[in-house]
Design a protein around this motif. Structure first.
Motif, PDB file in Angstrom:
ATOM      1  N   GLY A   7      14.590  56.387  40.425  1.00 37.71           N
ATOM      2  CA  GLY A   7      13.524  57.229  39.904  1.00 37.71           C
ATOM      3  C   GLY A   7      13.099  58.371  40.800  1.00 37.71           C
ATOM      4  N   GLY A   8      13.649  58.454  42.007  1.00 36.80           N
ATOM      5  CA  GLY A   8      13.269  59.554  42.876  1.00 36.80           C
ATOM      6  C   GLY A   8      13.849  60.873  42.394  1.00 36.80           C
ATOM      7  N   GLY A   9      13.426  61.948  43.050  1.00 35.71           N
ATOM      8  CA  GLY A   9      13.938  63.256  42.689  1.00 35.71           C
ATOM      9  C   GLY A   9      13.109  64.365  43.274  1.00 35.71           C
ATOM     10  N   LEU A  10      13.380  65.573  42.786  1.00 37.26           N
ATOM     11  CA  LEU A  10      12.662  66.771  43.221  1.00 37.26           C
ATOM     12  C   LEU A  10      11.624  67.130  42.165  1.00 37.26           C
ATOM     13  N   VAL A  11      10.398  67.349  42.591  1.00 35.48           N
ATOM     14  CA  VAL A  11       9.323  67.674  41.661  1.00 35.48           C
ATOM     15  C   VAL A  11       8.408  68.707  42.304  1.00 35.48           C
ATOM     16  N   GLN A  12       7.808  69.545  41.479  1.00 34.47           N
ATOM     17  CA  GLN A  12       6.888  70.546  41.984  1.00 34.47           C
ATOM     18  C   GLN A  12       5.533  69.917  42.316  1.00 34.47           C
ATOM     19  N   PRO A  13       4.782  70.534  43.215  1.00 32.99           N
ATOM     20  CA  PRO A  13       3.431  70.030  43.499  1.00 32.99           C
ATOM     21  C   PRO A  13       2.614  69.920  42.221  1.00 32.99           C
ATOM     22  N   GLY A  14       1.888  68.825  42.113  1.00 28.47           N
ATOM     23  CA  GLY A  14       1.115  68.568  40.908  1.00 28.47           C
ATOM     24  C   GLY A  14       1.867  67.793  39.851  1.00 28.47           C
ATOM     25  N   GLY A  15       3.160  67.605  40.055  1.00 25.14           N
ATOM     26  CA  GLY A  15       3.981  66.899  39.087  1.00 25.14           C
ATOM     27  C   GLY A  15       3.915  65.393  39.230  1.00 25.14           C
ATOM     28  N   SER A  16       4.719  64.713  38.418  1.00 28.15           N
ATOM     29  CA  SER A  16       4.722  63.249  38.380  1.00 28.15           C
ATOM     30  C   SER A  16       6.141  62.704  38.455  1.00 28.15           C
ATOM     31  N   TYR A  36       6.818  51.207  50.045  1.00 27.13           N
ATOM     32  CA  TYR A  36       6.571  51.823  51.335  1.00 27.13           C
ATOM     33  C   TYR A  36       7.297  53.157  51.347  1.00 27.13           C
ATOM     34  N   ARG A  37       6.942  54.022  52.282  1.00 31.22           N
ATOM     35  CA  ARG A  37       7.640  55.302  52.382  1.00 31.22           C
ATOM     36  C   ARG A  37       7.809  55.691  53.846  1.00 31.22           C
ATOM     37  N   GLN A  38       8.825  56.492  54.069  1.00 31.54           N
ATOM     38  CA  GLN A  38       9.111  56.960  55.429  1.00 31.54           C
ATOM     39  C   GLN A  38       9.546  58.415  55.365  1.00 31.54           C
ATOM     40  N   ALA A  39       8.742  59.261  55.994  1.00 27.55           N
ATOM     41  CA  ALA A  39       9.080  60.678  56.093  1.00 27.55           C
ATOM     42  C   ALA A  39       9.875  60.901  57.381  1.00 27.55           C
ATOM     43  N   PRO A  40      10.651  61.978  57.439  1.00 27.43           N
ATOM     44  CA  PRO A  40      11.448  62.257  58.646  1.00 27.43           C
ATOM     45  C   PRO A  40      10.570  62.308  59.884  1.00 27.43           C
ATOM     46  N   GLY A  41      10.979  61.583  60.923  1.00 27.67           N
ATOM     47  CA  GLY A  41      10.251  61.593  62.180  1.00 27.67           C
ATOM     48  C   GLY A  41       8.998  60.746  62.195  1.00 27.67           C
ATOM     49  N   LYS A  42       8.739  60.026  61.109  1.00 28.02           N
ATOM     50  CA  LYS A  42       7.527  59.203  61.030  1.00 28.02           C
ATOM     51  C   LYS A  42       7.903  57.746  60.790  1.00 28.02           C
ATOM     52  N   THR A  89       6.343  63.780  50.221  1.00 30.18           N
ATOM     53  CA  THR A  89       7.789  63.825  50.412  1.00 30.18           C
ATOM     54  C   THR A  89       8.224  62.773  51.425  1.00 30.18           C
ATOM     55  N   ALA A  90       9.139  61.903  51.007  1.00 27.93           N
ATOM     56  CA  ALA A  90       9.594  60.802  51.858  1.00 27.93           C
ATOM     57  C   ALA A  90      10.664  60.017  51.115  1.00 27.93           C
ATOM     58  N   ALA A  91      11.322  59.129  51.852  1.00 27.59           N
ATOM     59  CA  ALA A  91      12.156  58.114  51.222  1.00 27.59           C
ATOM     60  C   ALA A  91      11.252  56.931  50.890  1.00 27.59           C
ATOM     61  N   TYR A  92      11.301  56.490  49.655  1.00 24.01           N
ATOM     62  CA  TYR A  92      10.444  55.397  49.190  1.00 24.01           C
ATOM     63  C   TYR A  92      11.273  54.119  49.088  1.00 24.01           C
ATOM     64  N   TYR A  93      10.736  53.047  49.663  1.00 25.60           N
ATOM     65  CA  TYR A  93      11.414  51.756  49.698  1.00 25.60           C
ATOM     66  C   TYR A  93      10.558  50.702  48.994  1.00 25.60           C
ATOM     67  N   CYS A  94      11.205  49.871  48.189  1.00 25.85           N
ATOM     68  CA  CYS A  94      10.484  48.754  47.592  1.00 25.85           C
ATOM     69  C   CYS A  94      10.793  47.483  48.386  1.00 25.85           C
ATOM     70  N   ASN A  95       9.888  46.532  48.306  1.00 27.46           N
ATOM     71  CA  ASN A  95      10.175  45.226  48.885  1.00 27.46           C
ATOM     72  C   ASN A  95       9.604  44.120  48.036  1.00 27.46           C
ATOM     73  N   ALA A  96      10.080  42.915  48.290  1.00 27.62           N
ATOM     74  CA  ALA A  96       9.632  41.758  47.529  1.00 27.62           C
ATOM     75  C   ALA A  96       9.627  40.536  48.428  1.00 27.62           C
ATOM     76  N   GLY A 110      14.726  47.079  49.197  1.00 29.80           N
ATOM     77  CA  GLY A 110      15.672  47.873  48.437  1.00 29.80           C
ATOM     78  C   GLY A 110      16.139  49.069  49.260  1.00 29.80           C
ATOM     79  N   GLN A 111      17.133  49.770  48.726  1.00 32.52           N
ATOM     80  CA  GLN A 111      17.566  50.997  49.391  1.00 32.52           C
ATOM     81  C   GLN A 111      16.522  52.075  49.101  1.00 32.52           C
ATOM     82  N   GLY A 112      16.409  53.037  49.893  1.00 31.14           N
ATOM     83  CA  GLY A 112      15.425  54.086  49.692  1.00 31.14           C
ATOM     84  C   GLY A 112      15.791  54.996  48.538  1.00 31.14           C
ATOM     85  N   THR A 113      14.772  55.515  47.893  1.00 28.49           N
ATOM     86  CA  THR A 113      14.969  56.557  46.889  1.00 28.49           C
ATOM     87  C   THR A 113      14.142  57.762  47.327  1.00 28.49           C
ATOM     88  N   GLN A 114      14.784  58.911  47.380  1.00 28.55           N
ATOM     89  CA  GLN A 114      14.155  60.106  47.954  1.00 28.55           C
ATOM     90  C   GLN A 114      13.232  60.788  46.944  1.00 28.55           C
TER      91      GLN A 114
END
Length: 119
Positions: A7-16, A36-42, A89-96, A110-114
């Motif tokens: 479900g990840g992807g590129l979206v404009q600010p204000g989008g869903s 969870y999410r992880q941005a570059p360098g964070k 903006t980040a890679a989003y990871y799910c867990n269970a 799970g694997q990250g989705t950008q």
């Protein structure tokens, strides 16, 4: 147990965007699920969690914009993200949290989705 995020992807600010994460394999009981999410360098940070009974917890930065939900019959967790900001903006990871038949608790990722928020 495997987690497949999508479900990840590129979206404009204000989008869903809506993320999904389905668990499969030898599942006994799934307790809490989360995003969870992880941005570059964070460091990786909590976005939202949900218990098997539907109780939710959110990071302050996403409260009022993101909604976590789950379908226990499908072993799937969702993250509806509205009013997206570039800071999301980040890679989003799910867990269970999986409780096995021997009552061993294991956390699977799970694997990250950008998700990229940019004009």
């Amino acid at each position: 147990v495997q987690l497949q995020a999508s479900g990840g992807g590129l979206v404009q600010p204000g989008g869903s965007l809506r993320l999904s994460c389905a668990a499969s394999g030898s599942i006994f009981i799934i307790n809490d699920m989360g995003w969870y999410r992880q941005a570059p360098g964070k460091q990786r940070e909590l976005v939202a969690t949900i218990t098997s009974g539907g109780g939710t917890n959110y990071a302050d930065s996403v409260k009022g914009r993101f909604t976590i939900s789950r379908d226990n019959a499908k072993n799937t967790v969702y993250l509806q993200m509205n009013s997206l900001e570039p800071e999301d903006t980040a890679a989003y990871y799910c867990n269970a949290q999986h409780l096995g038949s021997t009552f061993t608790l294991t956390v699977y990722w799970g694997q990250g989705t950008q998700v990229t928020v940019s004009s």
